[in-house]
Design a protein around this motif. Sequence first.
Motif, PDB file in Angstrom:
ATOM      1  N   UNK A 111     -29.101 -60.164  11.356  1.00  0.00           N
ATOM      2  CA  UNK A 111     -29.333 -60.192   9.915  1.00  0.00           C
ATOM      3  C   UNK A 111     -29.639 -61.615   9.452  1.00  0.00           C
ATOM      4  N   UNK A 112     -28.835 -62.556   9.903  1.00  0.00           N
ATOM      5  CA  UNK A 112     -29.020 -63.959   9.536  1.00  0.00           C
ATOM      6  C   UNK A 112     -30.322 -64.519  10.095  1.00  0.00           C
ATOM      7  N   UNK A 113     -30.676 -64.112  11.312  1.00  0.00           N
ATOM      8  CA  UNK A 113     -31.895 -64.611  11.948  1.00  0.00           C
ATOM      9  C   UNK A 113     -33.156 -63.953  11.394  1.00  0.00           C
ATOM     10  N   UNK A 114     -32.975 -62.903  10.593  1.00  0.00           N
ATOM     11  CA  UNK A 114     -34.139 -62.208  10.049  1.00  0.00           C
ATOM     12  C   UNK A 114     -34.807 -61.281  11.045  1.00  0.00           C
ATOM     13  N   UNK A 115     -34.056 -60.900  12.088  1.00  0.00           N
ATOM     14  CA  UNK A 115     -34.614 -60.018  13.122  1.00  0.00           C
ATOM     15  C   UNK A 115     -33.976 -58.635  13.093  1.00  0.00           C
ATOM     16  N   UNK A 116     -33.322 -58.310  12.006  1.00  0.00           N
ATOM     17  CA  UNK A 116     -32.606 -57.034  11.893  1.00  0.00           C
ATOM     18  C   UNK A 116     -33.608 -55.872  11.832  1.00  0.00           C
ATOM     19  N   UNK A 117     -33.225 -54.747  12.404  1.00  0.00           N
ATOM     20  CA  UNK A 117     -34.094 -53.566  12.392  1.00  0.00           C
ATOM     21  C   UNK A 117     -33.329 -52.370  11.825  1.00  0.00           C
ATOM     22  N   UNK A 118     -34.074 -51.317  11.566  1.00  0.00           N
ATOM     23  CA  UNK A 118     -33.452 -50.056  11.126  1.00  0.00           C
ATOM     24  C   UNK A 118     -32.465 -49.566  12.194  1.00  0.00           C
ATOM     25  N   UNK A 119     -32.851 -49.673  13.458  1.00  0.00           N
ATOM     26  CA  UNK A 119     -31.988 -49.209  14.559  1.00  0.00           C
ATOM     27  C   UNK A 119     -30.706 -50.030  14.632  1.00  0.00           C
ATOM     28  N   UNK A 120     -30.799 -51.357  14.466  1.00  0.00           N
ATOM     29  CA  UNK A 120     -29.602 -52.216  14.455  1.00  0.00           C
ATOM     30  C   UNK A 120     -28.657 -51.780  13.338  1.00  0.00           C
ATOM     31  N   UNK A 121     -29.254 -51.527  12.192  1.00  0.00           N
ATOM     32  CA  UNK A 121     -28.460 -51.149  11.022  1.00  0.00           C
ATOM     33  C   UNK A 121     -27.780 -49.811  11.247  1.00  0.00           C
ATOM     34  N   UNK A 122     -28.493 -48.838  11.790  1.00  0.00           N
ATOM     35  CA  UNK A 122     -27.907 -47.523  12.061  1.00  0.00           C
ATOM     36  C   UNK A 122     -26.770 -47.627  13.079  1.00  0.00           C
ATOM     37  N   UNK A 123     -26.954 -48.456  14.121  1.00  0.00           N
ATOM     38  CA  UNK A 123     -25.885 -48.644  15.122  1.00  0.00           C
ATOM     39  C   UNK A 123     -24.635 -49.238  14.486  1.00  0.00           C
ATOM     40  N   UNK A 124     -24.834 -50.240  13.637  1.00  0.00           N
ATOM     41  CA  UNK A 124     -23.702 -50.887  12.971  1.00  0.00           C
ATOM     42  C   UNK A 124     -22.989 -49.904  12.042  1.00  0.00           C
ATOM     43  N   UNK A 125     -23.746 -49.151  11.274  1.00  0.00           N
ATOM     44  CA  UNK A 125     -23.143 -48.156  10.386  1.00  0.00           C
ATOM     45  C   UNK A 125     -22.375 -47.098  11.176  1.00  0.00           C
ATOM     46  N   UNK A 126     -22.901 -46.708  12.329  1.00  0.00           N
ATOM     47  CA  UNK A 126     -22.214 -45.724  13.173  1.00  0.00           C
ATOM     48  C   UNK A 126     -20.868 -46.267  13.640  1.00  0.00           C
ATOM     49  N   UNK A 127     -20.828 -47.543  13.983  1.00  0.00           N
ATOM     50  CA  UNK A 127     -19.559 -48.160  14.388  1.00  0.00           C
ATOM     51  C   UNK A 127     -18.585 -48.206  13.209  1.00  0.00           C
ATOM     52  N   UNK A 128     -19.095 -48.578  12.049  1.00  0.00           N
ATOM     53  CA  UNK A 128     -18.235 -48.606  10.865  1.00  0.00           C
ATOM     54  C   UNK A 128     -17.686 -47.212  10.571  1.00  0.00           C
ATOM     55  N   UNK A 129     -18.535 -46.210  10.693  1.00  0.00           N
ATOM     56  CA  UNK A 129     -18.098 -44.828  10.481  1.00  0.00           C
ATOM     57  C   UNK A 129     -16.913 -44.501  11.396  1.00  0.00           C
ATOM     58  N   UNK A 130     -17.028 -44.867  12.662  1.00  0.00           N
ATOM     59  CA  UNK A 130     -15.988 -44.561  13.637  1.00  0.00           C
ATOM     60  C   UNK A 130     -14.652 -45.202  13.329  1.00  0.00           C
ATOM     61  N   UNK A 131     -14.643 -46.242  12.537  1.00  0.00           N
ATOM     62  CA  UNK A 131     -13.406 -46.924  12.153  1.00  0.00           C
ATOM     63  C   UNK A 131     -12.943 -46.478  10.767  1.00  0.00           C
ATOM     64  N   UNK A 132     -13.860 -46.425   9.832  1.00  0.00           N
ATOM     65  CA  UNK A 132     -13.527 -46.122   8.433  1.00  0.00           C
ATOM     66  C   UNK A 132     -12.980 -44.707   8.277  1.00  0.00           C
ATOM     67  N   UNK A 133     -13.610 -43.738   8.908  1.00  0.00           N
ATOM     68  CA  UNK A 133     -13.215 -42.341   8.714  1.00  0.00           C
ATOM     69  C   UNK A 133     -11.770 -42.082   9.170  1.00  0.00           C
ATOM     70  N   UNK A 134     -11.357 -42.501  10.364  1.00  0.00           N
ATOM     71  CA  UNK A 134      -9.951 -42.259  10.721  1.00  0.00           C
ATOM     72  C   UNK A 134      -8.980 -43.098   9.886  1.00  0.00           C
ATOM     73  N   UNK A 135      -9.411 -44.291   9.461  1.00  0.00           N
ATOM     74  CA  UNK A 135      -8.556 -45.094   8.583  1.00  0.00           C
ATOM     75  C   UNK A 135      -8.329 -44.353   7.267  1.00  0.00           C
TER      76      UNK A 135
END
Length: 189
Positions: A34-58
């Motif tokens: 994100x900082x380097x300006x090389x972020x992609x839709x796929x990177x974002x989806x992967x990150x959101x998927x990881x957040x989902x895996x933590x946020x939902x059980x919390x």
Amino acid sequence: MTESAGSADILTRLRQETRPYHEALEANDFNRALTAGTISEADTARFLAKLYGFIVPFEKQLRAHQSWFGPEWELERRFRGHLLRQDLPAADTLPLAPNLPPLHTRAQLLGALYVLEGSTLGGQVIARQLAKNGVATRAYFSGHAEQTGPLWKAFVQLLAAAATPETADELVHSASLTFQRLHQWIEQA
């Protein structure tokens, strides 16, 4: 110690004692791209998927102990798992983090909430950076939109009032452990 001095003390402790874990979490691949300006839709989806895996059980754990919090905490308004479901059509098939921090006491939940509520502020920054990089902004990062700042301010006021000398160490430890466990989960392949 006055109430306001105690309130300031817990917030200062949380900021100072969790800083190394917060910084380590922010040094993840997603934020670097994100900082380097090389972020992609796929990177974002992967990150959101990881957040989902933590946020939902919390959030499931928090809902199980919702009676420990009065209406002034506005917990239902603070839940964001539904935003991740909006962003990730196949969310219900994603893996969930098996190693959440212990969430068995009010102080442990408050420590974890400090981390996850604080992430709403970071989400605002991420949303702006995604837009700048031409990546569609997601509902999760937009979160509470213009209410993010006021909700955060209300949260830290409630947190400061709820913390006691007897619970302060447990609360800070839980926040630190939440940063660490979230970081481990995000970095896990």
